[in-house]
Design an enzyme around this catalytic site. Structure first.
Site, PDB file in Angstrom:
ATOM      1  N   CYS A   1     -16.124  -9.803   5.273  1.00 24.99           N
ATOM      2  CA  CYS A   1     -15.655  -8.303   4.918  1.00 24.99           C
ATOM      3  C   CYS A   1     -14.409  -8.789   4.123  1.00 24.99           C
ATOM      4  O   CYS A   1     -13.485  -9.399   4.623  1.00 24.99           O
ATOM      5  CB  CYS A   1     -15.366  -7.784   6.423  1.00 24.99           C
ATOM      6  SG  CYS A   1     -14.837  -5.928   6.099  1.00 24.99           S
TER       7      CYS A   1
ATOM      8  N   CYS B   1       1.023  -1.288   0.130  1.00 23.40           N
ATOM      9  CA  CYS B   1      -0.009  -0.014  -0.184  1.00 23.40           C
ATOM     10  C   CYS B   1       0.811   1.244   0.068  1.00 23.40           C
ATOM     11  O   CYS B   1       1.906   1.294   0.991  1.00 23.40           O
ATOM     12  CB  CYS B   1      -1.141   0.073   1.259  1.00 23.40           C
ATOM     13  SG  CYS B   1      -2.234   1.526   1.241  1.00 23.40           S
TER      14      CYS B   1
ATOM     15  N   ARG C   1     -17.994  -3.254  17.733  1.00 26.13           N
ATOM     16  CA  ARG C   1     -17.134  -4.374  17.500  1.00 26.13           C
ATOM     17  C   ARG C   1     -15.764  -4.080  18.270  1.00 26.13           C
ATOM     18  O   ARG C   1     -15.111  -3.362  18.035  1.00 26.13           O
ATOM     19  CB  ARG C   1     -16.809  -4.634  16.144  1.00 26.13           C
ATOM     20  CG  ARG C   1     -16.059  -5.819  15.725  1.00 26.13           C
ATOM     21  CD  ARG C   1     -15.934  -6.108  14.430  1.00 26.13           C
ATOM     22  NE  ARG C   1     -17.229  -6.344  13.739  1.00 26.13           N
ATOM     23  CZ  ARG C   1     -17.497  -5.610  12.397  1.00 26.13           C
ATOM     24  NH1 ARG C   1     -16.573  -4.981  11.680  1.00 26.13           N
ATOM     25  NH2 ARG C   1     -18.718  -5.603  11.991  1.00 26.13           N
TER      26      ARG C   1
ATOM     27  N   CYS D   1     -19.690   1.285   8.269  1.00 24.01           N
ATOM     28  CA  CYS D   1     -18.975   0.800   9.390  1.00 24.01           C
ATOM     29  C   CYS D   1     -17.637   1.539   9.669  1.00 24.01           C
ATOM     30  O   CYS D   1     -16.956   1.878   8.644  1.00 24.01           O
ATOM     31  CB  CYS D   1     -18.316  -0.479   9.000  1.00 24.01           C
ATOM     32  SG  CYS D   1     -17.482  -1.637  10.204  1.00 24.01           S
TER      33      CYS D   1
ATOM     34  N   CYS E   1       0.210   0.515  10.129  1.00 26.69           N
ATOM     35  CA  CYS E   1      -0.305  -0.456   9.429  1.00 26.69           C
ATOM     36  C   CYS E   1       0.879  -1.524   8.778  1.00 26.69           C
ATOM     37  O   CYS E   1       1.946  -0.766   8.297  1.00 26.69           O
ATOM     38  CB  CYS E   1      -0.854   0.143   8.224  1.00 26.69           C
ATOM     39  SG  CYS E   1      -1.750  -1.232   7.216  1.00 26.69           S
TER      40      CYS E   1
ATOM     41  N   CYS F   1     -19.405  -6.885   3.441  1.00 24.91           N
ATOM     42  CA  CYS F   1     -18.689  -5.944   3.773  1.00 24.91           C
ATOM     43  C   CYS F   1     -17.289  -5.502   2.928  1.00 24.91           C
ATOM     44  O   CYS F   1     -16.815  -6.607   2.504  1.00 24.91           O
ATOM     45  CB  CYS F   1     -18.451  -5.799   5.018  1.00 24.91           C
ATOM     46  SG  CYS F   1     -17.521  -4.336   5.769  1.00 24.91           S
TER      47      CYS F   1
ATOM     48  N   CYS G   1      -0.018   5.044   7.024  1.00 27.60           N
ATOM     49  CA  CYS G   1      -0.505   4.849   8.256  1.00 27.60           C
ATOM     50  C   CYS G   1       0.522   4.020   9.234  1.00 27.60           C
ATOM     51  O   CYS G   1       0.854   3.079   8.927  1.00 27.60           O
ATOM     52  CB  CYS G   1      -1.848   4.087   7.964  1.00 27.60           C
ATOM     53  SG  CYS G   1      -2.989   4.554   6.663  1.00 27.60           S
TER      54      CYS G   1
END
Ligand code: SAM
Ligand code: DTB
Ligand code: SF4
Length: 362
Positions: free
Chosen positions: A110, A66, A273, A201, A73, A141, A70
């Protein structure tokens, strides 16, 4: 400390508020722990059966590589975390995993991709996955990064029920964590998702070195969205070697429970969650989270790239605590609009029962 009468009075069913002040949330955080749990548990019971927990399974359909930065991550290309970049999975492989998740008792599947945002050419492939997963009778999702209005519409047309896009942290801590996209970009994506008629979400991560005030700021930002997210994942940072946040001081577990409780109180009708970070939590800590109003988990040995409790451990935990998976019908009672899930009646598997993947719970 004593809480203001307005915060403590039981009163009738609360209206959904979108005007929370940070000071009010901090007053909740500051309550004596038993009082905060009592308040959260009371709100929980007004809207849900506290014995029911919604069960989702995650699959990384496009892992690693990616371009974003972040700081938490493991999938950011720029950090040396050992995650190998892979291309988008074939629909066949995804379907195989979705069938396993359904057989194991998940009601929602998901699909996550390590993208900044999907490209035009990705959308038909992801749409095919969504159509086929939905045809199994699972809620769908996806979490694919930023979404423009056209992409949101295309995914909705393919049958996508939920889109996950987290605010991640408070606006005033965000700049410490991510520099490759703005907070406003995240709000815009959530708006595109809502406008396309999908459920949202959205949640965040705690334990990244933020202050309590900033944890309150995250929940304030979520609760003051134009509509409360239908699902609110509260992740406890999974520290991965090679990421900038590796080595961050661990959050006090009771502070994590407090965060769950304040999320429950401020977003009473949302599924809260207990998300990433469960693998390193004791059963007792997870039980406190359920008592504080968490009513959703990720189920299955893996999150996206990191571990999750194995299914036998979760089955045993559910059995010990007298919890059961929430049937789809119950999930949709709280939604703004009902979802048409083909064969939804068949998804109500009991994860404490034996399944093709796993044995009976202890
Ligand atoms: N790339 C997309 C995006 O960022 O929206 C989708 C996938 S991304 C991995 C989804 C969410 O996973 C992030 O927003 C973050 O909240 C959570 N996450 C990622 N790494 C994490 C970690 N190490 N610990 C806890 N949560 C994490
Ligand atoms: C969310 O809030 N947490 C999930 C899901 N949404 C996509 C992801 C957690 C990822 C944890 C790190 C990993 O497994 O790579
Ligand atoms: Fe990329 Fe999403 Fe990870 Fe950020 S959280 S680096 S956008 S995969």
């Amino acid at each position: 400390m004593s809480a203001p009468a307005a915060l403590l009075s039981p009163g009738p069913t609360p209206v959904l508020r979108h005007d929370w002040q940070r000071a009010e949330l901090l007053e909740l955080f500051d309550l004596p722990f038993p009082e905060l749990l009592h308040r959260a548990a009371s709100v929980h019971r007004q809207h849900f059966d506290p014995a029911e927990v919604q069960v989702s399974t995650l699959l990384s359909v496009k892992t690693g590589g990616c371009p974003e930065d972040c700081a938490y991550c493991p999938q950011a290309q720029r950090y040396n975390t050992g995650v190998q970049a892979q291309k988008l999975m074939d629909t066949e492989q995804v379907l195989e995993k979705a069938k396993q998740a359904k057989a194991a008792g998940a009601s929602r599947f998901c699909m996550g991709a390590a993208w900044r945002s999907p490209k035009d050419r990705d959308i038909p492939k992801v749409a095919e996955m969504i159509r086929e997963v939905k045809a199994l009778g699972l809620e769908t999702c996806a979490t694919l990064g930023m979404l423009n209005a056209d992409h949101a519409q295309a995914l909705k047309s393919a049958g996508l029920d939920y889109y996950n896009h987290n605010l991640d942290t408070a606006p005033d801590f965000y700049g410490e964590i991510i520099h490759t996209r703005e907070y406003q970009d995240r709000l815009d994506t959530l708006e595109n998702v809502r406008d396309a008629g999908m459920k949202t979400c959205s949640g965040g991560i705690v334990g990244m070195g933020e202050s309590r005030e900033q944890r309150a700021g995250l929940l304030q930002a979520l609760a003051n969205l134009p509509a409360h997210p239908d699902s609110v994942p509260i992740n406890r940072l999974v520290q991965v070697a090679g990421t900038p946040l590796h080595g961050t001081t661990e959050l006090d577990p009771f502070e994590f429970v407090r965060t769950i409780a304040v999320a429950r109180i401020t977003m009473p009708q949302s599924m809260v969650r207990l998300s990433a970070g469960r693998e390193s939590m004791s059963d007792e800590l997870q039980a406190l989270c359920f008592a504080a109003g968490a009513n959703s988990i990720f189920y299955g040995e893996k999150l996206l790239t990191t571990g999750n409790p194995d299914t036998e451990r979760d089955q045993a935990l559910f059995a010990r605590l007298g919890l059961r998976p929430m049937p789809l019908q119950a999930q949709n009672v709280h939604a703004d609009h009902r979802i048409d899930v083909p064969g939804s009646g068949t998804v109500h598997a009991d994860i404490t029962e034996p399944t093709p993947q796993c044995g009976r719970a202890a």
